[in-house]
Design a protein around this motif. Sequence first.
Motif, PDB file in Angstrom:
ATOM      1  N   LEU A   1       0.807  -1.275   0.064  1.00 51.36           N
ATOM      2  CA  LEU A   1       0.095  -0.167  -0.105  1.00 51.36           C
ATOM      3  C   LEU A   1       0.968   1.124  -0.023  1.00 51.36           C
ATOM      4  O   LEU A   1       1.541   1.473   1.092  1.00 51.36           O
ATOM      5  N   TYR A   2       0.998   2.056  -1.236  1.00 49.01           N
ATOM      6  CA  TYR A   2       1.762   3.008  -1.296  1.00 49.01           C
ATOM      7  C   TYR A   2       0.934   4.194  -0.807  1.00 49.01           C
ATOM      8  O   TYR A   2       0.310   4.799  -1.453  1.00 49.01           O
ATOM      9  N   PHE A   3       1.160   4.680   0.273  1.00 46.49           N
ATOM     10  CA  PHE A   3       0.211   5.556   0.821  1.00 46.49           C
ATOM     11  C   PHE A   3       0.925   6.856   1.463  1.00 46.49           C
ATOM     12  O   PHE A   3       1.895   7.122   1.896  1.00 46.49           O
ATOM     13  N   ASP A   4      -0.316   7.857   1.301  1.00 47.64           N
ATOM     14  CA  ASP A   4      -0.039   9.350   1.409  1.00 47.64           C
ATOM     15  C   ASP A   4      -0.921   9.651   2.715  1.00 47.64           C
ATOM     16  O   ASP A   4      -2.329   9.619   2.487  1.00 47.64           O
ATOM     17  N   GLY A   5      -0.537   9.594   3.999  1.00 51.46           N
ATOM     18  CA  GLY A   5      -1.363   9.684   4.995  1.00 51.46           C
ATOM     19  C   GLY A   5      -0.574   9.217   6.340  1.00 51.46           C
ATOM     20  O   GLY A   5       0.437   8.774   6.184  1.00 51.46           O
ATOM     21  N   VAL A   6      -1.413   9.293   7.247  1.00 51.60           N
ATOM     22  CA  VAL A   6      -1.016   8.931   8.907  1.00 51.60           C
ATOM     23  C   VAL A   6      -1.410   7.547   9.086  1.00 51.60           C
ATOM     24  O   VAL A   6      -0.948   6.679   9.635  1.00 51.60           O
ATOM     25  N   ALA A   7      -3.040   7.694   8.954  1.00 53.13           N
ATOM     26  CA  ALA A   7      -3.531   6.160   9.472  1.00 53.13           C
ATOM     27  C   ALA A   7      -4.054   5.772   8.373  1.00 53.13           C
ATOM     28  O   ALA A   7      -5.003   5.840   7.552  1.00 53.13           O
ATOM     29  N   ALA A   8      -3.500   4.237   8.242  1.00 54.02           N
ATOM     30  CA  ALA A   8      -3.691   3.515   7.276  1.00 54.02           C
ATOM     31  C   ALA A   8      -5.118   2.713   7.644  1.00 54.02           C
ATOM     32  O   ALA A   8      -5.637   2.487   8.662  1.00 54.02           O
ATOM     33  N   PRO A   9      -5.888   2.567   6.308  1.00 53.32           N
ATOM     34  CA  PRO A   9      -7.237   1.998   6.699  1.00 53.32           C
ATOM     35  C   PRO A   9      -7.225   0.524   7.335  1.00 53.32           C
ATOM     36  O   PRO A   9      -6.006  -0.131   7.134  1.00 53.32           O
ATOM     37  N   GLU A  10      -8.068   0.060   7.746  1.00 53.92           N
ATOM     38  CA  GLU A  10      -8.132  -1.249   8.484  1.00 53.92           C
ATOM     39  C   GLU A  10      -7.873  -2.252   7.329  1.00 53.92           C
ATOM     40  O   GLU A  10      -7.439  -3.347   7.874  1.00 53.92           O
ATOM     41  N   GLY A  11      -8.422  -1.922   6.231  1.00 54.72           N
ATOM     42  CA  GLY A  11      -8.393  -3.304   5.284  1.00 54.72           C
ATOM     43  C   GLY A  11      -6.969  -3.411   4.797  1.00 54.72           C
ATOM     44  O   GLY A  11      -6.658  -4.352   4.047  1.00 54.72           O
ATOM     45  N   ALA A  12      -5.944  -2.481   5.418  1.00 55.85           N
ATOM     46  CA  ALA A  12      -4.693  -2.586   4.917  1.00 55.85           C
ATOM     47  C   ALA A  12      -3.841  -3.872   5.811  1.00 55.85           C
ATOM     48  O   ALA A  12      -2.573  -4.066   5.570  1.00 55.85           O
ATOM     49  N   ALA A  13      -4.365  -4.391   6.587  1.00 49.07           N
ATOM     50  CA  ALA A  13      -3.823  -5.347   7.420  1.00 49.07           C
ATOM     51  C   ALA A  13      -3.159  -6.383   6.686  1.00 49.07           C
ATOM     52  O   ALA A  13      -3.763  -6.981   5.667  1.00 49.07           O
ATOM     53  N   GLY A  14      -1.898  -6.687   6.835  1.00 49.15           N
ATOM     54  CA  GLY A  14      -1.275  -7.900   5.975  1.00 49.15           C
ATOM     55  C   GLY A  14      -0.469  -7.188   4.787  1.00 49.15           C
ATOM     56  O   GLY A  14       0.162  -7.998   3.873  1.00 49.15           O
ATOM     57  N   TRP A  15      -0.842  -5.862   4.392  1.00 46.19           N
ATOM     58  CA  TRP A  15      -0.284  -5.300   3.360  1.00 46.19           C
ATOM     59  C   TRP A  15       1.138  -4.490   3.984  1.00 46.19           C
ATOM     60  O   TRP A  15       1.129  -3.887   5.083  1.00 46.19           O
ATOM     61  N   GLU A  16       2.072  -4.351   3.215  1.00 43.44           N
ATOM     62  CA  GLU A  16       3.192  -3.645   3.490  1.00 43.44           C
ATOM     63  C   GLU A  16       3.026  -2.028   3.211  1.00 43.44           C
ATOM     64  O   GLU A  16       2.762  -1.612   1.858  1.00 43.44           O
ATOM     65  N   LEU A  17       3.104  -1.367   4.262  1.00 44.24           N
ATOM     66  CA  LEU A  17       2.735  -0.040   4.118  1.00 44.24           C
ATOM     67  C   LEU A  17       4.107   0.692   3.824  1.00 44.24           C
ATOM     68  O   LEU A  17       4.818   0.721   4.482  1.00 44.24           O
ATOM     69  N   LEU A  18       3.896   1.558   2.661  1.00 42.92           N
ATOM     70  CA  LEU A  18       5.119   2.252   2.178  1.00 42.92           C
ATOM     71  C   LEU A  18       4.809   3.566   2.061  1.00 42.92           C
ATOM     72  O   LEU A  18       3.832   3.885   1.279  1.00 42.92           O
ATOM     73  N   PRO A  19       5.472   4.676   2.625  1.00 42.61           N
ATOM     74  CA  PRO A  19       4.699   5.920   2.652  1.00 42.61           C
ATOM     75  C   PRO A  19       5.486   6.633   1.195  1.00 42.61           C
ATOM     76  O   PRO A  19       6.496   6.247   0.911  1.00 42.61           O
ATOM     77  N   GLN A  20       4.447   7.419   0.766  1.00 44.24           N
ATOM     78  CA  GLN A  20       4.770   7.881  -0.725  1.00 44.24           C
ATOM     79  C   GLN A  20       5.720   9.126  -0.384  1.00 44.24           C
ATOM     80  O   GLN A  20       5.780   9.703   0.628  1.00 44.24           O
ATOM     81  N   VAL A  21       6.578   9.220  -1.451  1.00 46.97           N
ATOM     82  CA  VAL A  21       7.707  10.357  -1.183  1.00 46.97           C
ATOM     83  C   VAL A  21       7.007  11.629  -1.757  1.00 46.97           C
ATOM     84  O   VAL A  21       5.862  11.660  -2.358  1.00 46.97           O
ATOM     85  N   GLY A  22       7.376  12.798  -1.569  1.00 50.60           N
ATOM     86  CA  GLY A  22       7.074  13.932  -1.909  1.00 50.60           C
ATOM     87  C   GLY A  22       7.190  14.045  -3.500  1.00 50.60           C
ATOM     88  O   GLY A  22       7.680  13.382  -4.193  1.00 50.60           O
ATOM     89  N   GLY A  23       6.548  15.238  -4.107  1.00 43.36           N
ATOM     90  CA  GLY A  23       6.823  15.756  -5.528  1.00 43.36           C
ATOM     91  C   GLY A  23       5.477  15.326  -6.344  1.00 43.36           C
ATOM     92  O   GLY A  23       4.579  14.954  -5.633  1.00 43.36           O
ATOM     93  N   SER A  24       5.648  15.748  -7.631  1.00 48.58           N
ATOM     94  CA  SER A  24       4.273  15.347  -8.209  1.00 48.58           C
ATOM     95  C   SER A  24       3.719  13.995  -8.479  1.00 48.58           C
ATOM     96  O   SER A  24       4.733  13.025  -7.989  1.00 48.58           O
ATOM     97  N   LEU A  25       2.736  13.852  -9.068  1.00 52.25           N
ATOM     98  CA  LEU A  25       2.261  12.166  -9.166  1.00 52.25           C
ATOM     99  C   LEU A  25       3.176  11.470  -9.765  1.00 52.25           C
ATOM    100  O   LEU A  25       3.405  10.464  -9.487  1.00 52.25           O
TER     101      LEU A  25
END
Length: 211
Positions: free
Chosen positions: A54-78
Amino acid sequence: MTALAVIAKECIPGRVKTRLQPEFSAEEAAWIAAAALADTLGTVGALPSTRRILYFDGVAAPEGAAGWELLPQVGGSLDERIAWLFDAVDEPLLLLGMDTPHVDVRWFDPVFSGWSERNGDADAWFGPATDGGFWALGMREPAGALVRGVPMSTDRTGARQLERLTGAGMRVRLLPPLTDIDTAADVPAAARRSPALAELLRSLGTREFAS
């Protein structure tokens, strides 16, 4: 051997799905985004991927992300954020957005059956969106340079991205086109194949949408 990634942002009112207004309030739009993300993770999470990111932009990951590797998005344009992911993963990678929970996972059977003879020696997979963008992007050898600099959020984004792939000599196979949940008119059709979204709409009551 294919990694699966979903790019998403935290579903905060006023920050997500602002184009659903005024038919929906900012809070309702955030609920719709959260339902779409939950259904996306639930639907594609059963695919036989070697990694689920889950390539995520945020602080609180959704409950459905259990078991997913949480990878914070880097800055910059899309384009820069997507490119970073395609540089960071060193195995075949399929990237999906959070706006197509109505996807049919059977379409991905050839993607996850191998990247050689069984699917026509594909180097890339591409899912065009009906608004001119794209909803899925896969590469056998992920290369951020093939995304970086592509203008995003235009009606030519998909065409430009596809040109990048073919221009690099990649053999590209296409996935069926899908309509992202961008406006209120897109919501009912997506809900027909999105259980959490359908339940949310029922809880909000009957609404009329433009055709």
